[in-house]
Write an enzyme that holds these catalytic residues in place. Structure first.
Site, PDB file in Angstrom:
ATOM      1  N   HIS A 198      21.255  -8.609   4.832  1.00 23.92           N
ATOM      2  CA  HIS A 198      21.525  -7.436   5.351  1.00 23.92           C
ATOM      3  C   HIS A 198      20.499  -6.634   5.759  1.00 23.92           C
ATOM      4  O   HIS A 198      20.741  -4.988   5.904  1.00 23.92           O
ATOM      5  CB  HIS A 198      22.704  -6.788   4.328  1.00 23.92           C
ATOM      6  CG  HIS A 198      23.861  -7.773   4.476  1.00 23.92           C
ATOM      7  ND1 HIS A 198      24.863  -7.507   5.238  1.00 23.92           N
ATOM      8  CD2 HIS A 198      24.337  -8.866   3.503  1.00 23.92           C
ATOM      9  CE1 HIS A 198      25.985  -8.565   4.866  1.00 23.92           C
ATOM     10  NE2 HIS A 198      25.433  -9.292   3.766  1.00 23.92           N
ATOM     11  N   LYS A 212      -7.500  -9.365 -18.589  1.00 28.42           N
ATOM     12  CA  LYS A 212      -8.614 -10.702 -18.684  1.00 28.42           C
ATOM     13  C   LYS A 212      -9.941 -10.146 -19.257  1.00 28.42           C
ATOM     14  O   LYS A 212     -10.681 -10.643 -19.984  1.00 28.42           O
ATOM     15  CB  LYS A 212      -8.656 -11.489 -17.419  1.00 28.42           C
ATOM     16  CG  LYS A 212      -9.858 -12.584 -17.575  1.00 28.42           C
ATOM     17  CD  LYS A 212      -9.535 -13.491 -16.205  1.00 28.42           C
ATOM     18  CE  LYS A 212     -10.836 -14.437 -16.171  1.00 28.42           C
ATOM     19  NZ  LYS A 212     -10.737 -15.421 -14.966  1.00 28.42           N
ATOM     20  N   LYS A 243     -12.111  -0.706  -5.448  1.00 29.85           N
ATOM     21  CA  LYS A 243     -12.477  -0.380  -7.004  1.00 29.85           C
ATOM     22  C   LYS A 243     -13.695   0.779  -7.025  1.00 29.85           C
ATOM     23  O   LYS A 243     -13.652   1.921  -7.618  1.00 29.85           O
ATOM     24  CB  LYS A 243     -12.706  -1.330  -7.530  1.00 29.85           C
ATOM     25  CG  LYS A 243     -11.295  -2.172  -8.306  1.00 29.85           C
ATOM     26  CD  LYS A 243     -11.836  -3.160  -9.163  1.00 29.85           C
ATOM     27  CE  LYS A 243     -10.832  -4.290  -9.087  1.00 29.85           C
ATOM     28  NZ  LYS A 243     -11.270  -5.352 -10.110  1.00 29.85           N
ATOM     29  N   GLU A 287      -6.807   0.752 -14.518  1.00 30.10           N
ATOM     30  CA  GLU A 287      -5.545   1.244 -14.670  1.00 30.10           C
ATOM     31  C   GLU A 287      -5.008   0.537 -16.010  1.00 30.10           C
ATOM     32  O   GLU A 287      -4.322   1.328 -16.511  1.00 30.10           O
ATOM     33  CB  GLU A 287      -4.653   0.212 -13.339  1.00 30.10           C
ATOM     34  CG  GLU A 287      -4.930   0.582 -11.986  1.00 30.10           C
ATOM     35  CD  GLU A 287      -6.093  -0.361 -11.355  1.00 30.10           C
ATOM     36  OE1 GLU A 287      -6.928  -0.767 -11.934  1.00 30.10           O
ATOM     37  OE2 GLU A 287      -5.962   0.009  -9.981  1.00 30.10           O
ATOM     38  N   GLY A 331      -6.923 -14.810 -13.237  1.00 25.41           N
ATOM     39  CA  GLY A 331      -6.063 -13.820 -13.378  1.00 25.41           C
ATOM     40  C   GLY A 331      -4.733 -14.173 -13.126  1.00 25.41           C
ATOM     41  O   GLY A 331      -3.624 -14.316 -13.782  1.00 25.41           O
ATOM     42  N   ARG A 332      -4.605 -14.664 -11.858  1.00 21.64           N
ATOM     43  CA  ARG A 332      -3.199 -15.112 -11.141  1.00 21.64           C
ATOM     44  C   ARG A 332      -2.654 -16.364 -11.592  1.00 21.64           C
ATOM     45  O   ARG A 332      -1.633 -16.629 -11.102  1.00 21.64           O
ATOM     46  CB  ARG A 332      -3.360 -14.931  -9.438  1.00 21.64           C
ATOM     47  CG  ARG A 332      -4.430 -15.715  -8.894  1.00 21.64           C
ATOM     48  CD  ARG A 332      -4.855 -15.138  -7.601  1.00 21.64           C
ATOM     49  NE  ARG A 332      -5.936 -15.989  -6.960  1.00 21.64           N
ATOM     50  CZ  ARG A 332      -7.039 -15.314  -7.144  1.00 21.64           C
ATOM     51  NH1 ARG A 332      -7.374 -14.432  -7.653  1.00 21.64           N
ATOM     52  NH2 ARG A 332      -8.061 -16.146  -6.370  1.00 21.64           N
ATOM     53  N   GLU A 371      -4.147 -13.454  -2.796  1.00 24.70           N
ATOM     54  CA  GLU A 371      -5.369 -13.302  -3.263  1.00 24.70           C
ATOM     55  C   GLU A 371      -6.360 -14.386  -3.460  1.00 24.70           C
ATOM     56  O   GLU A 371      -7.442 -14.345  -3.453  1.00 24.70           O
ATOM     57  CB  GLU A 371      -5.175 -12.623  -4.850  1.00 24.70           C
ATOM     58  CG  GLU A 371      -6.353 -11.997  -5.368  1.00 24.70           C
ATOM     59  CD  GLU A 371      -6.245 -11.235  -6.825  1.00 24.70           C
ATOM     60  OE1 GLU A 371      -5.947 -11.910  -7.800  1.00 24.70           O
ATOM     61  OE2 GLU A 371      -6.143  -9.957  -6.509  1.00 24.70           O
TER      62      GLU A 371
HETATM   63  O1  F6P Z   1      -8.447  -6.516  -9.019  1.00 23.96           O
HETATM   64  C1  F6P Z   1      -7.854  -7.886  -8.959  1.00 23.96           C
HETATM   65  C2  F6P Z   1      -7.853  -8.454 -10.343  1.00 23.96           C
HETATM   66  O2  F6P Z   1      -9.100  -8.824 -10.819  1.00 23.96           O
HETATM   67  C3  F6P Z   1      -6.586  -9.645 -10.405  1.00 23.96           C
HETATM   68  O3  F6P Z   1      -7.431 -10.845  -9.999  1.00 23.96           O
HETATM   69  C4  F6P Z   1      -6.421  -9.377 -11.554  1.00 23.96           C
HETATM   70  O4  F6P Z   1      -4.984 -10.228 -12.013  1.00 23.96           O
HETATM   71  C5  F6P Z   1      -6.104  -8.286 -11.921  1.00 23.96           C
HETATM   72  O5  F6P Z   1      -7.404  -7.407 -11.352  1.00 23.96           O
HETATM   73  C6  F6P Z   1      -6.189  -7.796 -13.410  1.00 23.96           C
HETATM   74  O6  F6P Z   1      -7.416  -8.122 -13.876  1.00 23.96           O
HETATM   75  P1  F6P Z   1      -7.547  -8.019 -15.685  1.00 23.96           P
HETATM   76  O7  F6P Z   1      -6.556  -9.024 -16.241  1.00 23.96           O
HETATM   77  O8  F6P Z   1      -9.071  -8.217 -16.092  1.00 23.96           O
HETATM   78  O9  F6P Z   1      -7.161  -6.683 -16.144  1.00 23.96           O
END
Ligand code: F6P
Length: 549
Positions: free
Chosen positions: A389, A210, A513, A216, A272-273, A358
């Site tokens: 199990h 987003k 972060k 990452e 995002g979620r 979240e």
């Molecule tokens: O760090 C949490 C977050 O902002 C989530 O809310 C989001 O889904 C995820 O990181 C990834 O964010 P992006 O889509 O901006 O890479």
């Protein structure tokens, strides 16, 4: 909003629920069923294709009435309507919350800052569809002229969990001649294992972010680009045929070197979620095709409409949200288990963890005051029967009350090998048996009647009274998946509204972060350690020694 300014735990509705809880005392599910032969029928609801049995809950008609009164007093319906209208209910980020606009028909009109957002939603859907058709038909070629056989989605959190979960859930609907992989972890092992057997000439990377700033994702995408260009022995010109981006941030996408023609857009009013039915679902659309994707969107929309319009007594997301409040705030339940009896839903609970935790893992109210009540639960679980199990022992005989959702389907997916179809009844027998055992247990007298020696009776007794919701559908189709997810989205919404927290921000992820950025040079260069606390400094020193630095 009438909830503002009134502390939740000082409202008359909250106090009434507390008193009611005391009066119920050691209420027994066995007794509730004995007293009302009609209970199973009365405590059943239907929304779309989802049949929901909530009879095995520690509630009476009075409990449900009081919970609905609480929702009314907290302005849940008003906040819901404000969300659907596009008002900026994400107060700390001053944003609208409009994932529901991603699945409305094109004829709808929803305005944000005076602009109807629906035409843009459908324009992106069409762009995704054209691209999907080109890739699936082989018309879209890689840099060397080969067709795409593998799609690798690179993203994390909401830009990974949704598509990865839905891809597994809808495997039976996927293009079986193509492979789909999902890379999220900044651990290089994730990308390594995802690409090690791939031909770069036949690989398409989808960079899903987003913000397009998530470390990452940008790190993995940069490594993937290096892998591609090295493998193809090609220059930057090859990127256009092998990289597309899903983002709200065109500038950053261009900075990364992806042509913005190859970008599929979404908007800041999609959290995002809550994003996997936006452009973030491109990998899923490539896997299941545009038609099935639209069926899934229709499933979401069906539940959106139900949540918006159904009366409180029949409103399933409202009910689920309120039941969670009942256990979390009045029974001290700390967690909530989601137990799908479908192998295809193996990633469903992981997806819900982000959605729920979240959203509602907050300890200040929307106006910044500390909460004086419990908020979001720990959400966990894996598919039955595996969990049976492993950890079900604690569910049945442990000291903690853990409400659970049991989710199952009457029919296996259509393309299941005929030789395996018979196993489906055994799978579902387990679901029904677990709900029964959790609710009704086994009394000491029933154990004795089996001839169990007296010293073992306490060990073999099951107290029961463990509440569950059972959700059944005919089959796990794209539409049913959409319905299920929308159900949980709105359940989370209801709880956040009652607790008066902002379910749509996520400030709690920021500190880690920032600190990681500060720690990294300490690991690599041994610099900047002075600013670290004593424990972290010592760990960094040990790490550097172990790495031979
Ligand atoms: O760090 C949490 C977050 O902002 C989530 O809310 C989001 O889904 C995820 O990181 C990834 O964010 P992006 O889509 O901006 O890479």
């Amino acid at each position: 909003m009438n909830a503002e300014g009134r502390r939740l735990d000082q409202t008359a509705e909250w106090t009434a629920l507390g008193k009611h809880r005391e009066q119920l005392g050691e209420v027994r599910l066995r007794d509730l069923f004995d007293q009302d032969p009609d209970r199973a029928g009365r405590y059943t609801l239907q929304v779309g294709d989802l049949h929901l049995d909530y009879s095995k809950h520690l509630v009476t008609d009075e409990t449900l009435r009081l919970l609905r009164e609480l929702a009314a007093a907290r302005g849940v319906a008003e906040l819901r309507d404000a969300m659907f209208r596009g008002e900026k209910i994400n107060v700390t980020e001053n944003r609208a919350v409009l994932h529901t606009a991603l699945r409305v028909p094109e004829s709808a009109s929803i305005e944000v800052d005076g602009e109807n957002v629906v035409p843009a939603v459908h324009a992106v859907l069409r762009k995704m569809q054209v691209f999907t058709d080109r890739v699936r038909s082989g018309e879209w070629k890689g840099h060397t002229g080969k067709r795409i056989k593998t799609v690798v989605n690179i993203g994390i959190g909401g830009s990974d969990l949704g598509p990865a979960m839905a891809y597994e859930a809808l495997r039976a609907y996927t293009h079986r001649d193509m492979q789909f992989r999902f890379v999220s972890n900044v651990d290089g092992a994730d990308l390594h294992e995802a690409v090690r057997d791939l031909d770069p000439a036949e690989t398409l990377f989808i960079v899903a972010s987003k913000t397009f700033t998530t470390i990452e994702t940008i790190t993995n995408a940069t490594s993937a680009r290096n892998w591609l260009l090295t493998g193809l022995r090609a220059g930057e010109e090859a990127v256009a045929k092998h990289f597309v981006a899903l983002s709200t941030n065109a500038e950053k996408v261009a900075d990364f070197g992806i042509d913005t023609d190859n970008m599929f857009e979404f908007w800041d009013w999609v959290g995002g979620r809550y994003s996997f039915d936006s452009a973030i679902g491109l990998s899923l659309m490539l896997a299941i095709g545009p038609e099935a994707f639209r069926e899934m969107l229709a499933g979401f929309h069906l539940v959106d409409e139900h949540f918006r319009c159904a009366p409180a007594e029949e409103n399933v997301p409202l009910l689920l949200g309120l039941l969670g409040i009942w256990y979390g705030n009045f029974w001290d339940a700390q967690s909530h288990a989601v137990l799908p009896y479908s192998h295809y839903l193996s990633k469903f609970t992981a997806y819900l963890q982000q959605l729920d935790m979240e959203s509602n893992g907050k300890s200040v109210t929307r106006d910044g005051n500390p909460v004086h009540w419990q908020t979001g639960p720990v959400v966990w679980g894996t598919p039955g029967t595996n969990g049976q199990h492993a950890y079900y022992q604690l569910l049945h005989q442990g000291t903690k009350l853990i409400p659970a959702d049991l989710i199952g389907f009457a029919n296996p997916v259509e393309d299941l090998h005929p030789g395996l179809v018979a196993q489906h009844d055994l799978l579902m027998a387990n679901l029904f048996a677990q709900g029964q055992a959790l609710a009704f247990g086994k009394t000491p007298d029933e154990v004795r009647a089996e001839g169990v020696p007296e010293e073992l009776v306490p060990h073999k007794t099951f107290q029961g009274n463990r509440p569950t919701t059972t959700i059944l559908a005919k089959e796990l189709t794209p539409s049913v998946l959409g319905q299920l997810i929308a159900l949980y989205e709105h359940k989370v919404f209801v709880q956040g509204a009652v607790w008066n927290i902002d379910s749509f921000d996520q400030w709690g992820v920021e500190l880690g972060k920032v600190l990681a950025k500060r720690v990294e040079p300490a690991l690599t260069e041994g610099t900047d350690v002075e600013g670290l606390d004593a424990s972290t400094r010592s760990l960094v020193a040990t790490y550097r020694e172990m790495r031979g630095r």
